[in-house]
Structures are given as C-alpha cells and as structure tokens.
Design a protein around this motif. Structure first.
Motif, short mmCIF file in Angstrom:
data_model
loop_
_atom_site.label_atom_id
_atom_site.label_comp_id
_atom_site.label_asym_id
_atom_site.label_seq_id
_atom_site.Cartn_x
_atom_site.Cartn_y
_atom_site.Cartn_z
N ILE A 82 0.83 -1.20 0.00
CA ILE A 82 0.00 0.00 0.00
C ILE A 82 0.87 1.25 0.00
O ILE A 82 0.65 2.19 -0.79
CB ILE A 82 -0.96 0.00 1.21
CG1 ILE A 82 -2.01 -1.11 1.06
CG2 ILE A 82 -1.65 1.37 1.35
CD1 ILE A 82 -2.91 -1.27 2.28
N TYR A 83 1.86 1.27 0.87
CA TYR A 83 2.73 2.44 0.98
C TYR A 83 3.43 2.71 -0.36
O TYR A 83 3.46 3.84 -0.85
CB TYR A 83 3.76 2.21 2.08
CG TYR A 83 4.84 3.26 2.15
CD1 TYR A 83 4.57 4.55 2.62
CD2 TYR A 83 6.14 2.97 1.72
CE1 TYR A 83 5.56 5.51 2.67
CE2 TYR A 83 7.13 3.93 1.78
CZ TYR A 83 6.84 5.20 2.25
OH TYR A 83 7.82 6.16 2.29
N ARG A 84 3.99 1.66 -0.95
CA ARG A 84 4.72 1.84 -2.20
C ARG A 84 3.78 2.24 -3.34
O ARG A 84 4.13 3.07 -4.19
CB ARG A 84 5.50 0.57 -2.55
CG ARG A 84 6.72 0.35 -1.66
CD ARG A 84 7.48 -0.92 -2.00
NE ARG A 84 8.75 -0.97 -1.29
CZ ARG A 84 9.88 -0.46 -1.73
NH1 ARG A 84 9.90 0.12 -2.92
NH2 ARG A 84 10.99 -0.53 -1.03
N SER A 85 2.59 1.67 -3.35
CA SER A 85 1.63 2.02 -4.40
C SER A 85 1.16 3.46 -4.27
O SER A 85 0.98 4.16 -5.28
CB SER A 85 0.43 1.07 -4.34
OG SER A 85 0.80 -0.24 -4.67
N LEU A 86 0.96 3.91 -3.05
CA LEU A 86 0.56 5.30 -2.84
C LEU A 86 1.60 6.28 -3.36
O LEU A 86 1.27 7.39 -3.78
CB LEU A 86 0.32 5.55 -1.34
CG LEU A 86 -0.99 5.02 -0.75
CD1 LEU A 86 -0.95 5.12 0.77
CD2 LEU A 86 -2.18 5.80 -1.31
N HIS A 87 2.86 5.85 -3.34
CA HIS A 87 3.95 6.73 -3.77
C HIS A 87 4.53 6.31 -5.13
O HIS A 87 5.61 6.77 -5.52
CB HIS A 87 5.05 6.75 -2.71
CG HIS A 87 4.61 7.35 -1.41
ND1 HIS A 87 3.95 6.63 -0.45
CD2 HIS A 87 4.71 8.62 -0.94
CE1 HIS A 87 3.66 7.41 0.58
NE2 HIS A 87 4.11 8.62 0.31
#
Length: 324
Positions: free
Chosen positions: A201-206
């Motif tokens: 989630i974190y990587r996809s958000l960024h």
C-alpha cells in the motif's frame, strides 16, 4: 458470537503494536480497564495516543523480560501477551532480543499469572508451522521449522513460548490459552516493517516499485484485524481450552502474493510495477489454517473480505501521518 469480554482489568503486553493497539482500543470502548505494557522497540506510542487521556487506560513503557510486576494493581484479572517483534525485517535485525522475549518474557508472565492465579492468553503464530509440508494446517501438525535459519529466532521462540505455557499448566495448573494467529492486516500496521500489505500500500501510494521475494505464487490466507479481535474475545471467554492451541485465521481469503500486489496497484490506480527478487530463506510457500476447532468451540467465523479490508486499510494509510 460473544460481544463482551468477561474480564474487567487486563494487562495487555505489546499493547502499542499493531494488534495490541487495536485490541486496547476495542477493550477500552467496551468498558475494560487496561494496563498497556510496551517497550516501544517496534510498537509506537502514536498507535495509542487517542487512549492516553482515558482514565481506564494506563501506559507503561517497560520490557516483559525485566518488568517488575509488583507495580501493577492487585485486581488484574487477565493477561493478553502480544509482546514480540513480529516482522521479518525487524527480527532479522534483533534476533536475540526476539528469541528472549518469547522465553524470558513469557516465563516472567507465567510466573505472574501463577502467583496471581489469573489467565494468560499467549499470542502465538502460524510461523510455528514453518514451511509446511501440507496444504491446510491443523493444530495437530508439528511443523517443518529450521532451528538454525534466520527466521528461527521468531519461529522457535514462539514454539518455546507454547512449551512453557503448557508446562506451567501441567505443573502448576496455570490457566493458559494459546492462539496461533495467521496473517492479519489492518490499520495501525507499521508501513516500514516489510510485511506485504502495508508495504504494498505504501509503495503504491507513492508510485514506487513493489518488491516480491520469490515467484509471487506463494499464498497467504489474509484476515482483517476486526475478525481477529472478535476471535480473541471468544477465546478469552472460554473455560475449557487450557490444554491445546487454537488456530485463528481466514481460510476463505487465500491469495497469491502477486494477486495481492496487483489488487492494491489496481485499487489505487498506481503507476507502481512489481519487481521479483530472490526468495527469502525458509519463507513458507503456503499457509492456510484449519479453523474447525474455533468454529466448533465458539461459532466464530471471519467475516471481512479482502476487498473490504483492503479498502479500510488503504483509507488509514492515505491519511497516515508519515512524519510520526
């Protein structure tokens, strides 16, 4: 399902971690008084900052390996032990501390439970099964665990903690309850600890690349945190499970790691790509629980779908204070 817990004054160790903070919040909302013990090695005070003003919530920054239990009030009537470094990234960095938390720490909790004649719920893990040689994991399966590999500090530590619990029950009639928790996700997870869902989630958000170790075909059965909390309530309210561990997981939600990564990218309309790297040593290829025992005992069943749970978790991380 049970909606209330029978205990009124509970010591929650590891209470500022992912599962612990969610559990403390639910217990406080249900009128329980909580003594939350955490050394903040992987837990975060920010996870429970909304509870600090509550007169029924008492935070103690201490380690269960060295804690002086004499400072606790005399009316503690249960312990829920969630104290452990739980993510591979963290226990690779602190293997000895991880192991000793499950040995010395659990020993100390059992001594306290014995002295006060109170119940101890030990949060164990599906990691006690290691890299299983069977598709569906029943509590009777003894596991396929390396005692010398990089994950052994956690896997063998949790197995030893179970042994200690059962020996204290057999020798001293300590009331112990052992739950083996399968992959759980939700709000208040640490975005930096390397576990799949928060990391994706974190990587996809960024719009960063998602890294999968192995071919991505390894599967996990994912359970949303709210389902786990309901299961804990149910198990705590049982009187007759002191002689065996019990699986808690969601066998209806088994997905490959690649499927989870793709779903998160698609849900967030992210520009992230998936990068595959070498498989981690001793990382299990499949982990699906048999939950017949808890269904039979409590009629508990996981209710939250991966789609619903991911949306709630994504909402939390979209509003997460990354400076905390």
């Amino acid at each position: 399902m049970n909606t209330d817990i029978r205990y009124k004054n509970i010591l929650v160790t590891g209470g500022a971690g992912f599962i612990g903070s969610n559990l403390c919040r639910k217990l406080i909302n249900d009128g329980v008084s909580i003594w939350c013990l955490d050394n903040l090695i992987t837990g975060k005070i920010e996870n429970v900052k909304d509870l600090l003003h509550c007169e029924r919530f008492h935070f103690i920054e201490q380690d269960i390996k060295t804690f002086d239990f004499k400072i606790l009030p005399s009316d503690i009537d249960a312990i829920i032990n969630l104290a452990s470094i739980a993510s591979p990234k963290a226990y690779y960095a602190r293997p000895i501390d991880t192991l000793l938390t499950s040995v010395l720490g659990v020993y100390n909790l059992l001594q306290y439970a014995k002295k006060e004649d109170i119940v101890l719920l030990q949060a164990s893990t599906s990691e006690v099964y290691g890299d299983p040689a069977c598709d569906i994991l029943n509590e009777s399966y003894c596991g396929n665990v390396s005692c010398t590999g990089p994950r052994a500090c956690y896997d063998e530590g949790k197995r030893t903690a179970e042994t200690l619990c059962m020996d204290y029950h057999r020798l001293y009639n300590v009331k112990v309850k052992i739950i083996r928790i399968f992959n759980t996700y939700g709000p208040y997870m640490d975005i930096c600890d390397g576990r799949a869902i928060p990391e994706f989630i974190y990587r996809s958000l960024h719009n960063r690349d998602l890294i999968i170790y192995g071919d991505g075909k390894q599967t996990r059965s994912f359970m949303y945190i709210d389902d786990l909390l309901e299961a804990i309530y149910n198990v705590m309210n049982l009187d007759d499970i002191y002689t065996y561990p019990i699986n808690i997981g969601n066998p209806n939600e088994e997905y490959t790691i690649s499927e989870v990564a793709e779903t998160i990218i698609r849900t967030l309309d992210s520009k992230s790509k998936i990068i595959y790297k070498e498989k981690l040593q001793d990382d299990p290829y499949k982990r699906k629980p048999d939950i017949t025992k808890i269904i039979t005992k409590t009629n508990w069943r996981p209710l939250v779908s991966l789609k619903e749970g991911l949306l709630k978790t994504i909402d939390y991380f979209e509003n997460y204070d990354y400076s905390a």
